[in-house]
Design a protein around this motif. Structure first.
Motif, mmCIF file in Angstrom:
data_model
loop_
_atom_site.group_PDB
_atom_site.id
_atom_site.type_symbol
_atom_site.label_atom_id
_atom_site.label_comp_id
_atom_site.label_asym_id
_atom_site.label_seq_id
_atom_site.Cartn_x
_atom_site.Cartn_y
_atom_site.Cartn_z
ATOM 1 N N LEU A 1 -79.387 7.246 -96.900
ATOM 2 C CA LEU A 1 -79.683 6.084 -97.741
ATOM 3 C C LEU A 1 -78.723 4.945 -97.430
ATOM 4 C CD1 LEU A 1 -79.899 8.143 -101.031
ATOM 5 C CD2 LEU A 1 -81.861 7.047 -99.937
ATOM 6 N N PRO A 2 -79.131 3.704 -97.744
ATOM 7 C CA PRO A 2 -78.194 2.591 -97.561
ATOM 8 C C PRO A 2 -77.068 2.667 -98.583
ATOM 9 C CG PRO A 2 -80.222 1.831 -98.611
ATOM 10 C CD PRO A 2 -80.463 3.251 -98.206
ATOM 11 N N ALA A 3 -75.847 2.386 -98.138
ATOM 12 C CA ALA A 3 -74.717 2.385 -99.064
ATOM 13 C C ALA A 3 -74.988 1.398 -100.196
ATOM 14 C CB ALA A 3 -73.442 2.002 -98.317
ATOM 15 N N LEU B 1 -90.846 5.569 -96.478
ATOM 16 C CA LEU B 1 -90.508 6.362 -95.300
ATOM 17 C C LEU B 1 -90.987 5.677 -94.027
ATOM 18 C CD1 LEU B 1 -91.406 9.910 -96.651
ATOM 19 C CD2 LEU B 1 -89.117 9.023 -96.190
ATOM 20 N N PRO B 2 -90.237 5.810 -92.934
ATOM 21 C CA PRO B 2 -90.621 5.165 -91.673
ATOM 22 C C PRO B 2 -91.862 5.810 -91.070
ATOM 23 C CG PRO B 2 -88.760 6.612 -91.310
ATOM 24 C CD PRO B 2 -88.982 6.576 -92.797
ATOM 25 N N LEU C 1 -82.211 -0.142 -89.819
ATOM 26 C CA LEU C 1 -83.175 -0.483 -90.866
ATOM 27 C C LEU C 1 -82.761 0.119 -92.210
ATOM 28 C CD1 LEU C 1 -86.536 -0.029 -88.915
ATOM 29 C CD2 LEU C 1 -85.547 -2.179 -89.726
ATOM 30 N N ILE C 2 -82.191 1.317 -92.175
ATOM 31 C CA ILE C 2 -81.713 1.929 -93.415
ATOM 32 C C ILE C 2 -80.565 1.107 -93.992
ATOM 33 C CG2 ILE C 2 -80.653 3.964 -94.448
ATOM 34 C CD1 ILE C 2 -82.055 5.642 -92.279
ATOM 35 N N THR D 1 -85.666 1.206 -95.438
ATOM 36 C CA THR D 1 -86.261 2.531 -95.393
ATOM 37 C C THR D 1 -85.186 3.583 -95.630
ATOM 38 O OG1 THR D 1 -87.685 4.007 -94.054
ATOM 39 C CG2 THR D 1 -85.946 2.807 -92.896
ATOM 40 N N LEU D 2 -85.557 4.856 -95.588
ATOM 41 C CA LEU D 2 -84.608 5.973 -95.644
ATOM 42 C C LEU D 2 -85.075 7.022 -94.657
ATOM 43 C CD1 LEU D 2 -86.036 8.565 -97.269
ATOM 44 C CD2 LEU D 2 -85.655 7.090 -99.217
#
Length: 282
Positions: A172-174, A197-198, A224-225, A230-231
C-alpha cells in the motif's frame, strides 16, 4: 494434420473472429476460411459455429483448441531445445532460467550463487517475466527451467521441487489508512474504490476491462502504488524490495504461495540437473 492448420485454427479460436485472426496471422481472410473448412472436413467434425454476427467454438473445437495449443507449444519447444543442444556441442553451453520480475529476488540470488559452486557450472541467462509468462516460456522451450508460484502458475506437466512457502501481503502507499492495521482480510483490499487492483496483459497483449491501471512491470507498479493509484497483493518476500513510499500489511486469509523450481520431465540437460541440485541445498 499440419502445424500450419493448427496455428490457423488456434488463432481463429482465440480471436473468435476471422478478420482479426487473419490480421494476426498476416494472411488474407479467404484462404484462412478455406483452411479451417478443409480442417473440419478432414476431421469430420464442426469446430466452429458461424453466423452473421459471431463465431463460437463447438465442443469438438474446444477440445482441439486445448490440444492444439499443447501441440504447438511442443513443436516450438523442440525447436528451441534442439538449437540450444547444438550450441552446447559447439562449446557454447548455457541454461535459460525464467522467473517473475520482482519475485523472490533474495532466493534467486542465493540459487545462482549456489549453482556457481557446482563443478562444470555454465552461464545462466535469467529472463525476467510478467505474471504467468515464465510458465509459457518453459512450455515452449524458450526456458530450460523456471521459478513458478503455486497456486498462481499451472505446474501440470512439469517436474518440480518446493523451495519456499509463505503468506501474502498487501503493498500500500505510505499514509493510506489501512497501513495502520496489523493485518487485513483479502476482501478488504480487493474492494477498495480508491486503490483498484492493477490489470496485467493477457497472452495476446490485451488488458482486461476494469478501473485499475494497466501494469507492464513491477517497478512501474511500485511507482503507481506510491502515487496512490493502485495496490498489489504479493508473497511476503517482496518486502525486501520496498522503499519508504510503500508499506506491506499481512493478509491473514490469503492463500499461501509455494515457490518451486520447475523443469520439463524429459530434460536431459546436466546444467538443469545441477541447477535443481543447487536449489535443494538452499
Amino acid at each position: 494434420m499440419e502445424t500450419r492448420e493448427l496455428r490457423y485454427f488456434v488463432a481463429v479460436a482465440e480471436e473468435l473472429h476471422f478478420g482479426r485472426a487473419a490480421q494476426r496471422l498476416g494472411i488474407a481472410q479467404p484462404p484462412l476460411s478455406r483452411a479451417i473448412s478443409q480442417l473440419e472436413r478432414r476431421l469430420g467434425a464442426a469446430l466452429l459455429k458461424r453466423d452473421s454476427r459471431s463465431v463460437t467454438l463447438t465442443e469438438a473445437g474446444a477440445v482441439l483448441l486445448h490440444e492444439g495449443r499443447a501441440a504447438l507449444d511442443a513443436v516450438e519447444a523442440a525447436e528451441h531445445r534442439t538449437r540450444r543442444a547444438a550450441l552446447a556441442v559447439t562449446g557454447h553451453p548455457g541454461v535459460v532460467l525464467a522467473t517473475k520480475a520482482g519475485a523472490t529476488s533474495e532466493l534467486l540470488a542465493k540459487l545462482l550463487h549456489a549453482y556457481a559452486t557446482e563443478p562444470g557450472s555454465v552461464d545462466v541467462d535469467v529472463v525476467l517475466c510478467g505474471p504467468g509468462e515464465q510458465e509459457r516460456l518453459l512450455r515452449t522451450g524458450r526456458a530450460d527451467v523456471a521459478i513458478l508460484h503455486h497456486p498462481f502458475d499451472d505446474l501440470s506437466g512439469f517436474d518440480t521441487e518446493e523451495l519456499l512457502t509463505e503468506g501474502q501481503v498487501a503493498i500500500l502507499p505510505a499514509g493510506h489508512p489501512l497501513t495502520t492495521r496489523r493485518s487485513l482480510q483479502l476482501s478488504e483490499v480487493t474492494e477498495l474504490p480508491d486503490l483498484p487492483l492493477p490489470r496485467w496483459p493477457g497472452n495476446d497483449g490485451t488488458y482486461p476491462d476494469g478501473p485499475g491501471p494497466e501494469a507492464q512491470s513491477h517497478s512501474q507498479l511500485f511507482q503507481l502504488i506510491a502515487l496512490g493509484r493502485t495496490l498489489l497483493v504479493v508473497p511476503d518476500s517482496a518486502r525486501s524490495q520496498l522503499n519508504d513510499d510503500l508499506v506491506a500489511v499481512p493478509i491473514v486469509d490469503a492463500p499461501e504461495v509455494t515457490t518451486v523450481i520447475a523443469w520439463p520431465p524429459h530434460s536431459r540437460s546436466r546444467a538443469v540437473a545441477d541447477l535443481v541440485r543447487a536449489a535443494l541445498r538452499l
